[in-house]
Design an enzyme around this catalytic site. Structure first.
Site, PDB file in Angstrom:
ATOM      1  N   GLY A  27       0.795  -1.230   0.000  1.00 42.93           N
ATOM      2  CA  GLY A  27       0.000   0.000   0.000  1.00 42.93           C
ATOM      3  C   GLY A  27       0.822   1.272   0.000  1.00 42.93           C
ATOM      4  O   GLY A  27       0.348   2.316   0.452  1.00 42.93           O
ATOM      5  N   ASN A  29       1.727   3.081  -2.614  1.00 41.96           N
ATOM      6  CA  ASN A  29       1.079   4.057  -3.507  1.00 41.96           C
ATOM      7  C   ASN A  29      -0.191   4.618  -2.877  1.00 41.96           C
ATOM      8  O   ASN A  29      -0.471   5.816  -2.967  1.00 41.96           O
ATOM      9  CB  ASN A  29       0.762   3.414  -4.864  1.00 41.96           C
ATOM     10  CG  ASN A  29       1.981   3.381  -5.755  1.00 41.96           C
ATOM     11  OD1 ASN A  29       2.393   4.405  -6.278  1.00 41.96           O
ATOM     12  ND2 ASN A  29       2.591   2.208  -5.895  1.00 41.96           N
ATOM     13  N   ARG A  81     -15.544 -15.295  -9.327  1.00 41.85           N
ATOM     14  CA  ARG A  81     -14.856 -13.998  -9.358  1.00 41.85           C
ATOM     15  C   ARG A  81     -15.861 -12.857  -9.465  1.00 41.85           C
ATOM     16  O   ARG A  81     -15.687 -11.791  -8.865  1.00 41.85           O
ATOM     17  CB  ARG A  81     -13.904 -13.942 -10.553  1.00 41.85           C
ATOM     18  CG  ARG A  81     -12.818 -14.965 -10.490  1.00 41.85           C
ATOM     19  CD  ARG A  81     -12.172 -15.139 -11.848  1.00 41.85           C
ATOM     20  NE  ARG A  81     -11.490 -13.943 -12.268  1.00 41.85           N
ATOM     21  CZ  ARG A  81     -10.244 -13.638 -11.933  1.00 41.85           C
ATOM     22  NH1 ARG A  81      -9.539 -14.477 -11.209  1.00 41.85           N
ATOM     23  NH2 ARG A  81      -9.684 -12.529 -12.329  1.00 41.85           N
ATOM     24  N   LEU A 109      -9.156  -8.115 -13.127  1.00 44.40           N
ATOM     25  CA  LEU A 109     -10.597  -7.869 -12.990  1.00 44.40           C
ATOM     26  C   LEU A 109     -11.357  -8.468 -14.161  1.00 44.40           C
ATOM     27  O   LEU A 109     -10.859  -8.532 -15.274  1.00 44.40           O
ATOM     28  CB  LEU A 109     -10.850  -6.363 -12.946  1.00 44.40           C
ATOM     29  CG  LEU A 109     -10.170  -5.613 -11.808  1.00 44.40           C
ATOM     30  CD1 LEU A 109     -10.423  -4.116 -11.945  1.00 44.40           C
ATOM     31  CD2 LEU A 109     -10.661  -6.105 -10.453  1.00 44.40           C
ATOM     32  N   ASN A 123      -5.205   2.677 -12.896  1.00 45.60           N
ATOM     33  CA  ASN A 123      -4.237   1.691 -12.402  1.00 45.60           C
ATOM     34  C   ASN A 123      -2.844   2.269 -12.561  1.00 45.60           C
ATOM     35  O   ASN A 123      -2.602   3.105 -13.426  1.00 45.60           O
ATOM     36  CB  ASN A 123      -4.349   0.391 -13.213  1.00 45.60           C
ATOM     37  CG  ASN A 123      -3.392  -0.678 -12.722  1.00 45.60           C
ATOM     38  OD1 ASN A 123      -3.231  -0.875 -11.509  1.00 45.60           O
ATOM     39  ND2 ASN A 123      -2.722  -1.368 -13.630  1.00 45.60           N
ATOM     40  N   HIS A 125       1.091   0.871 -13.202  1.00 43.51           N
ATOM     41  CA  HIS A 125       1.861  -0.310 -13.601  1.00 43.51           C
ATOM     42  C   HIS A 125       3.340   0.076 -13.627  1.00 43.51           C
ATOM     43  O   HIS A 125       3.684   1.143 -14.149  1.00 43.51           O
ATOM     44  CB  HIS A 125       1.402  -0.798 -14.982  1.00 43.51           C
ATOM     45  CG  HIS A 125       2.104  -2.038 -15.400  1.00 43.51           C
ATOM     46  ND1 HIS A 125       1.791  -3.280 -14.874  1.00 43.51           N
ATOM     47  CD2 HIS A 125       3.137  -2.236 -16.256  1.00 43.51           C
ATOM     48  CE1 HIS A 125       2.594  -4.182 -15.411  1.00 43.51           C
ATOM     49  NE2 HIS A 125       3.418  -3.581 -16.247  1.00 43.51           N
ATOM     50  N   VAL A 160      -5.565  -6.357 -20.129  1.00 43.83           N
ATOM     51  CA  VAL A 160      -4.695  -6.107 -18.969  1.00 43.83           C
ATOM     52  C   VAL A 160      -3.566  -5.134 -19.351  1.00 43.83           C
ATOM     53  O   VAL A 160      -2.868  -5.357 -20.346  1.00 43.83           O
ATOM     54  CB  VAL A 160      -4.099  -7.443 -18.466  1.00 43.83           C
ATOM     55  CG1 VAL A 160      -3.109  -7.187 -17.337  1.00 43.83           C
ATOM     56  CG2 VAL A 160      -5.220  -8.351 -17.986  1.00 43.83           C
ATOM     57  N   ASP A 161      -3.420  -4.074 -18.567  1.00 44.03           N
ATOM     58  CA  ASP A 161      -2.364  -3.060 -18.764  1.00 44.03           C
ATOM     59  C   ASP A 161      -2.434  -2.411 -20.148  1.00 44.03           C
ATOM     60  O   ASP A 161      -1.406  -2.045 -20.723  1.00 44.03           O
ATOM     61  CB  ASP A 161      -0.967  -3.684 -18.533  1.00 44.03           C
ATOM     62  CG  ASP A 161      -0.811  -4.252 -17.131  1.00 44.03           C
ATOM     63  OD1 ASP A 161      -1.435  -3.718 -16.198  1.00 44.03           O
ATOM     64  OD2 ASP A 161      -0.068  -5.233 -16.966  1.00 44.03           O
ATOM     65  N   ALA A 189       9.325   7.008  -8.010  1.00 46.83           N
ATOM     66  CA  ALA A 189       8.660   7.757  -9.098  1.00 46.83           C
ATOM     67  C   ALA A 189       7.144   7.536  -9.057  1.00 46.83           C
ATOM     68  O   ALA A 189       6.361   8.465  -9.303  1.00 46.83           O
ATOM     69  CB  ALA A 189       9.230   7.334 -10.443  1.00 46.83           C
TER      70      ALA A 189
HETATM   71  C1  GAR Z   1       3.611  -1.078  -7.382  1.00 48.47           C
HETATM   72  O1  GAR Z   1       4.935  -1.070  -7.820  1.00 48.47           O
HETATM   73  C2  GAR Z   1       2.656  -1.127  -8.554  1.00 48.47           C
HETATM   74  O2  GAR Z   1       3.127  -0.430  -9.663  1.00 48.47           O
HETATM   75  C3  GAR Z   1       2.610  -2.603  -8.829  1.00 48.47           C
HETATM   76  O3  GAR Z   1       2.585  -3.207  -7.567  1.00 48.47           O
HETATM   77  C4  GAR Z   1       3.296  -2.387  -6.640  1.00 48.47           C
HETATM   78  C5  GAR Z   1       2.415  -2.172  -5.441  1.00 48.47           C
HETATM   79  O4  GAR Z   1       3.119  -1.539  -4.410  1.00 48.47           O
HETATM   80  N1  GAR Z   1       1.456  -2.945  -9.597  1.00 48.47           N
HETATM   81  C6  GAR Z   1       1.447  -3.893 -10.520  1.00 48.47           C
HETATM   82  O5  GAR Z   1       2.397  -4.582 -10.779  1.00 48.47           O
HETATM   83  C7  GAR Z   1       0.113  -4.043 -11.243  1.00 48.47           C
HETATM   84  N2  GAR Z   1       0.270  -4.813 -12.418  1.00 48.47           N
HETATM   85  P1  GAR Z   1       2.339  -0.823  -3.221  1.00 48.47           P
HETATM   86  O6  GAR Z   1       1.340  -1.834  -2.644  1.00 48.47           O
HETATM   87  O7  GAR Z   1       3.420  -0.514  -2.217  1.00 48.47           O
HETATM   88  O8  GAR Z   1       1.668   0.404  -3.761  1.00 48.47           O
END
Ligand code: GAR
Length: 210
Positions: A27, A29, A81, A109, A123, A125, A160-161, A189
Protein backbone atom coordinates in the site's frame (compact mmCIF):
# COMPACT_ATOMS: atom_id res chain seq x y z
CA UNK A 1 -30.10 6.15 -4.22
CA UNK A 2 -29.99 4.36 -0.86
CA UNK A 3 -30.07 6.29 2.39
CA UNK A 4 -26.49 5.19 3.02
CA UNK A 5 -25.24 6.70 -0.21
CA UNK A 6 -27.08 9.90 0.54
CA UNK A 7 -25.44 10.20 3.95
CA UNK A 8 -21.97 9.73 2.49
CA UNK A 9 -22.57 12.37 -0.15
CA UNK A 10 -23.77 14.80 2.47
CA UNK A 11 -20.50 14.24 4.33
CA UNK A 12 -18.35 14.86 1.23
CA UNK A 13 -16.08 17.84 1.60
CA UNK A 14 -17.06 20.61 -0.76
CA UNK A 15 -16.35 19.66 -4.35
CA UNK A 16 -14.03 16.74 -3.70
CA UNK A 17 -14.36 13.55 -5.69
CA UNK A 18 -14.80 10.47 -3.49
CA UNK A 19 -12.17 7.88 -4.36
CA UNK A 20 -11.98 4.22 -3.38
CA UNK A 21 -8.55 2.55 -3.43
CA UNK A 22 -8.09 -1.18 -4.05
CA UNK A 23 -4.88 -2.79 -2.77
CA UNK A 24 -3.42 -6.25 -2.21
CA UNK A 25 -0.18 -5.58 -0.36
CA UNK A 26 2.11 -2.93 1.07
CA UNK A 27 0.00 0.00 0.00
CA UNK A 28 2.83 2.46 -0.52
CA UNK A 29 1.08 4.06 -3.51
CA UNK A 30 -2.13 4.19 -1.49
CA UNK A 31 -0.22 5.92 1.32
CA UNK A 32 1.21 8.47 -1.14
CA UNK A 33 -2.30 9.31 -2.36
CA UNK A 34 -3.68 9.52 1.19
CA UNK A 35 -0.84 11.90 2.06
CA UNK A 36 -1.42 14.05 -1.03
CA UNK A 37 -5.15 14.21 -0.26
CA UNK A 38 -4.40 15.94 3.07
CA UNK A 39 -3.68 19.12 1.11
CA UNK A 40 -6.61 21.52 1.18
CA UNK A 41 -6.64 21.95 -2.59
CA UNK A 42 -6.37 18.25 -3.51
CA UNK A 43 -9.46 17.41 -5.62
CA UNK A 44 -10.07 13.93 -4.15
CA UNK A 45 -10.85 12.52 -0.74
CA UNK A 46 -10.23 8.88 0.05
CA UNK A 47 -13.57 7.36 0.99
CA UNK A 48 -12.46 3.77 1.54
CA UNK A 49 -9.58 1.33 1.03
CA UNK A 50 -10.42 -2.25 0.12
CA UNK A 51 -8.04 -5.22 -0.01
CA UNK A 52 -8.68 -8.70 -1.38
CA UNK A 53 -5.92 -9.81 0.99
CA UNK A 54 -6.85 -9.53 4.69
CA UNK A 55 -3.13 -9.60 5.60
CA UNK A 56 -2.24 -6.62 3.39
CA UNK A 57 -0.08 -4.23 5.45
CA UNK A 58 -1.75 -1.34 3.61
CA UNK A 59 -4.98 -1.92 5.56
CA UNK A 60 -3.34 -0.96 8.83
CA UNK A 61 -1.62 2.00 7.18
CA UNK A 62 -4.96 3.29 5.92
CA UNK A 63 -6.63 2.87 9.33
CA UNK A 64 -3.74 4.67 11.00
CA UNK A 65 -4.47 7.57 8.63
CA UNK A 66 -8.11 7.56 9.74
CA UNK A 67 -9.47 6.00 6.54
CA UNK A 68 -11.99 3.17 6.56
CA UNK A 69 -10.24 0.00 5.36
CA UNK A 70 -12.04 -3.25 4.51
CA UNK A 71 -10.82 -6.72 3.66
CA UNK A 72 -13.00 -8.46 1.10
CA UNK A 73 -11.13 -11.75 0.84
CA UNK A 74 -11.38 -13.37 -2.59
CA UNK A 75 -10.71 -16.90 -1.28
CA UNK A 76 -14.17 -17.71 0.13
CA UNK A 77 -15.60 -16.88 -3.31
CA UNK A 78 -13.49 -19.57 -5.00
CA UNK A 79 -14.02 -19.42 -8.76
CA UNK A 80 -16.96 -17.02 -8.39
CA UNK A 81 -14.86 -14.00 -9.36
CA UNK A 82 -17.92 -12.10 -10.45
CA UNK A 83 -19.45 -12.43 -6.97
CA UNK A 84 -16.26 -11.25 -5.28
CA UNK A 85 -16.29 -8.19 -7.53
CA UNK A 86 -19.99 -7.61 -6.86
CA UNK A 87 -19.16 -7.41 -3.14
CA UNK A 88 -16.39 -4.89 -3.85
CA UNK A 89 -18.64 -2.89 -6.15
CA UNK A 90 -21.38 -2.75 -3.50
CA UNK A 91 -18.93 -1.59 -0.83
CA UNK A 92 -17.70 1.20 -3.14
CA UNK A 93 -21.19 2.36 -4.06
CA UNK A 94 -22.45 2.26 -0.47
CA UNK A 95 -19.76 4.81 0.33
CA UNK A 96 -20.60 7.12 -2.56
CA UNK A 97 -17.35 6.37 -4.41
CA UNK A 98 -17.07 8.18 -7.75
CA UNK A 99 -13.67 6.98 -8.99
CA UNK A 100 -11.58 3.88 -8.26
CA UNK A 101 -7.81 3.68 -7.93
CA UNK A 102 -6.02 0.34 -8.25
CA UNK A 103 -2.81 0.58 -6.24
CA UNK A 104 -1.00 -2.74 -6.30
CA UNK A 105 -4.30 -4.62 -6.65
CA UNK A 106 -2.95 -7.92 -7.90
CA UNK A 107 -6.08 -9.61 -9.23
CA UNK A 108 -7.13 -9.40 -12.84
CA UNK A 109 -10.60 -7.87 -12.99
CA UNK A 110 -13.45 -9.33 -14.99
CA UNK A 111 -15.20 -7.25 -17.63
CA UNK A 112 -18.09 -6.90 -15.21
CA UNK A 113 -16.26 -4.60 -12.78
CA UNK A 114 -14.22 -2.91 -15.50
CA UNK A 115 -17.34 -1.94 -17.44
CA UNK A 116 -19.12 -0.79 -14.28
CA UNK A 117 -16.33 1.74 -13.66
CA UNK A 118 -15.31 2.47 -17.23
CA UNK A 119 -13.57 5.81 -17.55
CA UNK A 120 -13.48 6.15 -13.76
CA UNK A 121 -10.96 3.46 -12.79
CA UNK A 122 -7.18 4.06 -12.79
CA UNK A 123 -4.24 1.69 -12.40
CA UNK A 124 -0.51 2.10 -11.93
CA UNK A 125 1.86 -0.31 -13.60
CA UNK A 126 5.62 -0.41 -12.97
CA UNK A 127 6.81 -0.11 -16.58
CA UNK A 128 6.69 2.32 -19.46
CA UNK A 129 3.63 0.80 -21.11
CA UNK A 130 3.10 -0.50 -23.73
CA UNK A 131 6.44 -2.10 -22.83
CA UNK A 132 6.40 -4.91 -20.26
CA UNK A 133 2.77 -5.41 -19.31
CA UNK A 134 2.12 -8.21 -16.79
CA UNK A 135 4.52 -9.46 -14.15
CA UNK A 136 8.32 -9.31 -13.58
CA UNK A 137 8.58 -6.01 -15.42
CA UNK A 138 11.88 -4.95 -13.83
CA UNK A 139 13.71 -8.21 -14.52
CA UNK A 140 12.48 -8.11 -18.12
CA UNK A 141 13.55 -4.47 -18.61
CA UNK A 142 17.05 -5.26 -17.27
CA UNK A 143 17.36 -8.43 -19.35
CA UNK A 144 16.44 -6.46 -22.47
CA UNK A 145 19.21 -3.93 -21.82
CA UNK A 146 16.83 -0.98 -21.44
CA UNK A 147 18.52 2.34 -20.62
CA UNK A 148 15.40 3.61 -18.89
CA UNK A 149 12.43 2.23 -17.04
CA UNK A 150 9.52 3.82 -15.26
CA UNK A 151 5.86 3.64 -14.44
CA UNK A 152 2.52 4.35 -16.08
CA UNK A 153 -0.86 5.47 -14.78
CA UNK A 154 -3.63 4.44 -17.14
CA UNK A 155 -7.36 4.01 -17.36
CA UNK A 156 -8.44 0.41 -16.80
CA UNK A 157 -9.95 -1.41 -19.76
CA UNK A 158 -10.70 -5.08 -20.29
CA UNK A 159 -7.26 -5.77 -21.79
CA UNK A 160 -4.69 -6.11 -18.97
CA UNK A 161 -2.36 -3.06 -18.76
CA UNK A 162 -3.77 -1.76 -22.04
CA UNK A 163 -5.95 1.26 -21.26
CA UNK A 164 -5.30 4.86 -22.33
CA UNK A 165 -2.20 6.32 -20.69
CA UNK A 166 -2.79 9.26 -18.34
CA UNK A 167 0.79 9.79 -17.18
CA UNK A 168 4.28 8.29 -17.14
CA UNK A 169 7.48 8.86 -15.19
CA UNK A 170 10.94 7.70 -16.29
CA UNK A 171 13.98 6.61 -14.31
CA UNK A 172 17.40 5.45 -15.52
CA UNK A 173 18.38 1.79 -15.43
CA UNK A 174 21.83 1.61 -13.78
CA UNK A 175 24.51 -0.82 -14.95
CA UNK A 176 24.53 -2.81 -11.71
CA UNK A 177 20.75 -2.82 -11.21
CA UNK A 178 19.02 -5.83 -9.74
CA UNK A 179 15.24 -6.08 -10.25
CA UNK A 180 14.83 -5.06 -6.59
CA UNK A 181 17.04 -1.98 -6.92
CA UNK A 182 15.23 -0.90 -10.07
CA UNK A 183 11.84 -1.57 -8.46
CA UNK A 184 12.78 0.67 -5.52
CA UNK A 185 13.80 3.51 -7.89
CA UNK A 186 10.61 3.13 -9.91
CA UNK A 187 8.53 3.00 -6.72
CA UNK A 188 9.79 6.46 -5.71
CA UNK A 189 8.66 7.76 -9.10
CA UNK A 190 5.28 6.03 -8.65
CA UNK A 191 4.69 7.88 -5.38
CA UNK A 192 4.94 11.23 -7.19
CA UNK A 193 3.24 10.20 -10.39
CA UNK A 194 0.10 8.60 -9.00
CA UNK A 195 -1.16 11.43 -6.76
CA UNK A 196 -0.33 14.02 -9.44
CA UNK A 197 -1.99 12.08 -12.26
CA UNK A 198 -5.09 11.32 -10.19
CA UNK A 199 -5.46 15.01 -9.34
CA UNK A 200 -5.00 16.06 -12.98
CA UNK A 201 -7.50 13.42 -14.12
CA UNK A 202 -10.17 14.61 -11.68
CA UNK A 203 -9.62 18.30 -12.47
CA UNK A 204 -9.86 17.59 -16.18
CA UNK A 205 -13.07 15.56 -15.74
CA UNK A 206 -14.66 18.35 -13.78
CA UNK A 207 -14.00 20.94 -16.45
CA UNK A 208 -14.79 18.66 -19.41
CA UNK A 209 -18.11 19.33 -21.15
CA UNK A 210 -20.75 16.75 -20.21
C1 GAR B 1 3.61 -1.08 -7.38
O1 GAR B 1 4.94 -1.07 -7.82
C2 GAR B 1 2.66 -1.13 -8.55
O2 GAR B 1 3.13 -0.43 -9.66
C3 GAR B 1 2.61 -2.60 -8.83
O3 GAR B 1 2.59 -3.21 -7.57
C4 GAR B 1 3.30 -2.39 -6.64
C5 GAR B 1 2.42 -2.17 -5.44
O4 GAR B 1 3.12 -1.54 -4.41
N1 GAR B 1 1.46 -2.95 -9.60
C6 GAR B 1 1.45 -3.89 -10.52
O5 GAR B 1 2.40 -4.58 -10.78
C7 GAR B 1 0.11 -4.04 -11.24
N2 GAR B 1 0.27 -4.81 -12.42
P1 GAR B 1 2.34 -0.82 -3.22
O6 GAR B 1 1.34 -1.83 -2.64
O7 GAR B 1 3.42 -0.51 -2.22
O8 GAR B 1 1.67 0.40 -3.76
Amino acid sequence: MSGGEHDHRAATKQGRTRVGILISGAGSNMAAIIEAAKAGDYPAEIAVVISNNPEAPGLALARAAGIEALAIDHRPFGKARHEHETAIDAALRERGVEAVVLAGYMRILTGHLVRAWEGRMLNIHPSLLPKYPGLDTHARAIASGEAEAGCTVHLVTEGVDEGPVLGQARVPVEAADTPEALAARVRIAEHRLYPETLAAFIRQRKTAPV
